[in-house]
Design a protein around this motif. Structure first.
Motif, PDB file in Angstrom:
ATOM      1  N   TRP A 279       0.846  -1.200   0.000  1.00  0.00           N
ATOM      2  CA  TRP A 279       0.000   0.000   0.000  1.00  0.00           C
ATOM      3  C   TRP A 279       0.880   1.248   0.000  1.00  0.00           C
ATOM      4  O   TRP A 279       0.632   2.199  -0.746  1.00  0.00           O
ATOM      5  CB  TRP A 279      -0.908  -0.029   1.228  1.00  0.00           C
ATOM      6  CG  TRP A 279      -2.041   0.951   1.195  1.00  0.00           C
ATOM      7  CD1 TRP A 279      -1.951   2.322   1.297  1.00  0.00           C
ATOM      8  CD2 TRP A 279      -3.430   0.647   1.037  1.00  0.00           C
ATOM      9  NE1 TRP A 279      -3.194   2.893   1.229  1.00  0.00           N
ATOM     10  CE2 TRP A 279      -4.122   1.894   1.071  1.00  0.00           C
ATOM     11  CE3 TRP A 279      -4.148  -0.525   0.891  1.00  0.00           C
ATOM     12  CZ2 TRP A 279      -5.517   1.958   0.951  1.00  0.00           C
ATOM     13  CZ3 TRP A 279      -5.537  -0.457   0.773  1.00  0.00           C
ATOM     14  CH2 TRP A 279      -6.194   0.775   0.804  1.00  0.00           C
ATOM     15  N   ARG A 280       1.906   1.236   0.832  1.00  0.00           N
ATOM     16  CA  ARG A 280       2.806   2.379   0.922  1.00  0.00           C
ATOM     17  C   ARG A 280       3.541   2.596  -0.406  1.00  0.00           C
ATOM     18  O   ARG A 280       3.716   3.720  -0.853  1.00  0.00           O
ATOM     19  CB  ARG A 280       3.803   2.181   2.062  1.00  0.00           C
ATOM     20  CG  ARG A 280       4.644   3.414   2.368  1.00  0.00           C
ATOM     21  CD  ARG A 280       5.630   3.147   3.483  1.00  0.00           C
ATOM     22  NE  ARG A 280       4.969   2.726   4.705  1.00  0.00           N
ATOM     23  CZ  ARG A 280       5.115   1.551   5.284  1.00  0.00           C
ATOM     24  NH1 ARG A 280       5.918   0.655   4.736  1.00  0.00           N
ATOM     25  NH2 ARG A 280       4.484   1.257   6.389  1.00  0.00           N
ATOM     26  N   SER A 283       0.728   4.032  -2.897  1.00  0.00           N
ATOM     27  CA  SER A 283       0.085   5.298  -2.541  1.00  0.00           C
ATOM     28  C   SER A 283       1.062   6.467  -2.485  1.00  0.00           C
ATOM     29  O   SER A 283       0.667   7.618  -2.616  1.00  0.00           O
ATOM     30  CB  SER A 283      -0.644   5.161  -1.195  1.00  0.00           C
ATOM     31  OG  SER A 283       0.268   4.938  -0.146  1.00  0.00           O
ATOM     32  N   ARG A 284       2.361   6.191  -2.300  1.00  0.00           N
ATOM     33  CA  ARG A 284       3.310   7.303  -2.200  1.00  0.00           C
ATOM     34  C   ARG A 284       3.399   8.103  -3.497  1.00  0.00           C
ATOM     35  O   ARG A 284       3.772   9.276  -3.482  1.00  0.00           O
ATOM     36  CB  ARG A 284       4.696   6.791  -1.811  1.00  0.00           C
ATOM     37  CG  ARG A 284       5.476   6.124  -2.929  1.00  0.00           C
ATOM     38  CD  ARG A 284       6.863   5.729  -2.489  1.00  0.00           C
ATOM     39  NE  ARG A 284       7.642   5.123  -3.556  1.00  0.00           N
ATOM     40  CZ  ARG A 284       8.401   5.809  -4.393  1.00  0.00           C
ATOM     41  NH1 ARG A 284       8.471   7.126  -4.292  1.00  0.00           N
ATOM     42  NH2 ARG A 284       9.071   5.188  -5.342  1.00  0.00           N
ATOM     43  N   ALA A 286       0.894   7.525  -6.346  1.00  0.00           N
ATOM     44  CA  ALA A 286      -0.287   7.369  -7.199  1.00  0.00           C
ATOM     45  C   ALA A 286      -0.895   8.715  -7.585  1.00  0.00           C
ATOM     46  O   ALA A 286      -1.244   8.942  -8.755  1.00  0.00           O
ATOM     47  CB  ALA A 286      -1.321   6.494  -6.499  1.00  0.00           C
ATOM     48  N   TYR A 287      -1.026   9.632  -6.612  1.00  0.00           N
ATOM     49  CA  TYR A 287      -1.648  10.917  -6.939  1.00  0.00           C
ATOM     50  C   TYR A 287      -0.695  11.798  -7.743  1.00  0.00           C
ATOM     51  O   TYR A 287      -1.131  12.613  -8.550  1.00  0.00           O
ATOM     52  CB  TYR A 287      -2.086  11.626  -5.658  1.00  0.00           C
ATOM     53  CG  TYR A 287      -3.110  12.727  -5.893  1.00  0.00           C
ATOM     54  CD1 TYR A 287      -4.119  12.572  -6.824  1.00  0.00           C
ATOM     55  CD2 TYR A 287      -3.063  13.917  -5.165  1.00  0.00           C
ATOM     56  CE1 TYR A 287      -5.060  13.571  -7.038  1.00  0.00           C
ATOM     57  CE2 TYR A 287      -3.994  14.910  -5.365  1.00  0.00           C
ATOM     58  CZ  TYR A 287      -4.993  14.741  -6.312  1.00  0.00           C
ATOM     59  OH  TYR A 287      -5.920  15.736  -6.530  1.00  0.00           O
ATOM     60  N   TYR A 365      -6.290  -1.049  -5.595  1.00  0.00           N
ATOM     61  CA  TYR A 365      -5.554   0.053  -6.218  1.00  0.00           C
ATOM     62  C   TYR A 365      -6.387   1.334  -6.223  1.00  0.00           C
ATOM     63  O   TYR A 365      -5.851   2.433  -6.066  1.00  0.00           O
ATOM     64  CB  TYR A 365      -5.136  -0.315  -7.639  1.00  0.00           C
ATOM     65  CG  TYR A 365      -3.830  -1.061  -7.691  1.00  0.00           C
ATOM     66  CD1 TYR A 365      -2.625  -0.391  -7.839  1.00  0.00           C
ATOM     67  CD2 TYR A 365      -3.793  -2.447  -7.568  1.00  0.00           C
ATOM     68  CE1 TYR A 365      -1.421  -1.071  -7.869  1.00  0.00           C
ATOM     69  CE2 TYR A 365      -2.598  -3.144  -7.596  1.00  0.00           C
ATOM     70  CZ  TYR A 365      -1.406  -2.447  -7.742  1.00  0.00           C
ATOM     71  OH  TYR A 365      -0.218  -3.117  -7.762  1.00  0.00           O
ATOM     72  N   MET A 368      -5.986   2.707  -2.809  1.00  0.00           N
ATOM     73  CA  MET A 368      -4.640   3.251  -2.637  1.00  0.00           C
ATOM     74  C   MET A 368      -4.520   4.614  -3.307  1.00  0.00           C
ATOM     75  O   MET A 368      -3.874   5.531  -2.774  1.00  0.00           O
ATOM     76  CB  MET A 368      -3.612   2.293  -3.234  1.00  0.00           C
ATOM     77  CG  MET A 368      -3.480   0.959  -2.527  1.00  0.00           C
ATOM     78  SD  MET A 368      -2.376  -0.152  -3.447  1.00  0.00           S
ATOM     79  CE  MET A 368      -2.688  -1.719  -2.636  1.00  0.00           C
ATOM     80  N   THR A 369      -5.127   4.767  -4.475  1.00  0.00           N
ATOM     81  CA  THR A 369      -5.068   6.038  -5.194  1.00  0.00           C
ATOM     82  C   THR A 369      -5.800   7.127  -4.436  1.00  0.00           C
ATOM     83  O   THR A 369      -5.318   8.259  -4.308  1.00  0.00           O
ATOM     84  CB  THR A 369      -5.674   5.870  -6.601  1.00  0.00           C
ATOM     85  OG1 THR A 369      -4.968   4.842  -7.301  1.00  0.00           O
ATOM     86  CG2 THR A 369      -5.590   7.167  -7.392  1.00  0.00           C
ATOM     87  N   ASP A 371      -6.329   7.144  -1.215  1.00  0.00           N
ATOM     88  CA  ASP A 371      -5.523   7.411  -0.022  1.00  0.00           C
ATOM     89  C   ASP A 371      -4.339   8.309  -0.362  1.00  0.00           C
ATOM     90  O   ASP A 371      -3.965   9.181   0.443  1.00  0.00           O
ATOM     91  CB  ASP A 371      -5.038   6.095   0.583  1.00  0.00           C
ATOM     92  CG  ASP A 371      -4.217   6.311   1.845  1.00  0.00           C
ATOM     93  OD1 ASP A 371      -4.734   6.927   2.794  1.00  0.00           O
ATOM     94  OD2 ASP A 371      -3.058   5.879   1.878  1.00  0.00           O
ATOM     95  N   SER A 372      -3.724   8.107  -1.525  1.00  0.00           N
ATOM     96  CA  SER A 372      -2.620   8.964  -1.950  1.00  0.00           C
ATOM     97  C   SER A 372      -3.068  10.418  -2.043  1.00  0.00           C
ATOM     98  O   SER A 372      -2.353  11.337  -1.616  1.00  0.00           O
ATOM     99  CB  SER A 372      -2.092   8.483  -3.299  1.00  0.00           C
ATOM    100  OG  SER A 372      -1.034   9.290  -3.756  1.00  0.00           O
ATOM    101  N   GLN A 375      -3.610  11.837   1.543  1.00  0.00           N
ATOM    102  CA  GLN A 375      -2.335  12.193   2.168  1.00  0.00           C
ATOM    103  C   GLN A 375      -1.786  13.488   1.579  1.00  0.00           C
ATOM    104  O   GLN A 375      -1.196  14.310   2.298  1.00  0.00           O
ATOM    105  CB  GLN A 375      -1.314  11.057   1.969  1.00  0.00           C
ATOM    106  CG  GLN A 375      -1.714   9.731   2.592  1.00  0.00           C
ATOM    107  CD  GLN A 375      -2.006   9.851   4.083  1.00  0.00           C
ATOM    108  OE1 GLN A 375      -1.311  10.552   4.809  1.00  0.00           O
ATOM    109  NE2 GLN A 375      -3.062   9.191   4.527  1.00  0.00           N
TER     110      GLN A 375
END
Length: 399
Positions: A279-280, A283-284, A286-287, A365, A368-369, A371-372, A375
């Motif tokens: 996940w990390r 997500s780090r 993805a955005y 995914y 995760m996106t 969440d990115s 953050q």
């Protein structure tokens, strides 16, 4: 009337998803095929091998160096080659371990150096790469191999990369390293990661003359030194979180030729045993892939839902309410999706029963996106090895 409207929405969504999958199958550069490997090449004459400097940015990599660094030092390369490991502020003895491994294994010359903390406007990895390239330029190499500290190379890896670059006239030859797949979560997520990447950047299009598609895989990038100087690598991409794609775009925009394919003898040894680790990883950045654009985020979420989530939902809903159109279209879309995923599972030597589970992985995914993006808007920015970077619009322009 309400039930008819709901069924109509299910039908239209299922048909739309099927149409999308037929287009992806035939119109997206045959992204699902896994036969794009190093292009045919002819070895140079015995006395005509160009010099190469290998640059390895390394931050807290003591856990993986014993598996990766000896493989670089043991390269069977007929020309002059040297390795520069840039210890980017490690706290686990990475630099000392690298020196010890070089003393123990011998092989190519190794230089270990540290650039200090990156200045504002630079990601830490690219600052380390800049330092390594600066040291390498004193040797006057024809090529630079940029490789991550978790990548293990077969003994002939460097020779094959250089031969392919020279034969094909490429300024960049990059291989997508085969990532580690052992744990359950790695089996579910890792092959899909490469599958989605190829869907975004079809490998066949990248190497085609005149194509605007450009990408590279940061674990293994052979870069012509002259091209690096011409387009100011890495200075021109110093803020890039997704530095491999940015590098390829810069080289291609500068008139260079780029090739990317799947690796056969280049492997990542970094483990991702838990979902949290994967996940990390995703997500780090993805955005950042979506250029921190909320409209692109909404479009991506809607697109992932239509393409990956609608087929199983439409099949189940169609069978439940007796809607043959929704069931057939949803089932056909799921079948095409599953079939396109099979080659990647075979490349990773994974059981084919994982292929129908791709909608579940795509849902992960999607989360995760999102969440990115969360953050990002919380001001946490992108992270790399314990460093958090500000949003790109907050970074000063040092051009």
């Amino acid at each position: 009337m309400g039930q008819t409207a709901r069924v109509s929405v299910i039908e239209w969504s299922a048909v739309g998803s099927l149409a999308a999958w037929l287009w992806l199958l035939l119109g997206q550069g045959f992204f699902w095929r896994t036969d794009v490997r190093l292009p045919p090449s002819a070895d140079p004459a015995p006395d005509d091998w160009p010099s190469v400097c290998v640059v390895v940015p390394a931050r807290d990599e003591a856990a993986v160096l014993p598996e990766s660094l000896p493989s670089l030092l043991a390269q069977d390369y007929p020309g002059r080659a040297e390795v520069f490991l840039i210890d980017d502020g490690s706290r686990d003895g990475t630099g000392e371990l690298a020196r010890e491994l070089a003393r123990r294994h011998g092989g190519l010359p190794l230089t270990v150096a540290s650039p200090g903390d990156p200045p504002a406007g630079w990601t830490g990895k690219l600052w380390a790469v800049r330092h390594g390239i600066g040291l390498a330029r004193a040797r006057g190499p024809a090529y630079l191999l940029l490789t991550d500290a978790d990548i293990a190379h077969a003994p002939d890896s460097l020779r094959l990369l250089v031969a392919a670059a020279r034969t094909g006239g490429f300024d960049v030859v990059s291989q997508m390293a085969r990532l580690r797949v052992r744990s359950l979560w790695e089996r579910l997520v890792v092959p899909a990661f490469v599958y989605f990447f190829a869907q975004l950047y079809p490998f066949r299009r990248i190497g085609r003359p005149g194509s605007r598609t450009a990408a590279a895989a940061g674990g293994c990038v052979l870069l012509r030194a002259e091209a690096a100087e011409r387009v100011r690598i890495p200075d021109a991409i110093r803020q890039a979180v997704i530095d491999d794609v940015a590098l390829a775009r810069a080289v291609k925009a500068g008139g260079g030729r780029v090739w990317l394919g799947l690796a056969e003898r280049v492997d990542s040894v970094r483990p991702y045993p838990r979902l949290r680790d994967l996940w990390r990883m995703v997500s780090r950045s993805a955005y950042a892939q979506l250029r921190h654009n909320p409209l692109l985020l909404l479009g991506t979420v809607a697109g992932l839902a239509l393409v990956y989530l609608v087929p199983p939902v439409a099949l189940a809903a169609g069978l439940t309410v007796g809607d043959a159109v929704a069931a057939l279209a949803g089932g056909a879309a799921w079948l095409v999706m599953t079939a396109t995923y099979v080659p990647m599972l075979r490349y990773y030597r994974q059981p084919l029963w994982l292929a129908p589970l791709l909608p579940f992985t795509a849902f992960l995914y999607l989360l995760m996106t999102v969440d990115s993006a969360v953050q990002h808007y919380r001001g946490r920015g992108a992270a790399w090895k314990g460093r958090t970077y500000a949003r790109p619009d907050a970074l000063p322009d040092e051009g």
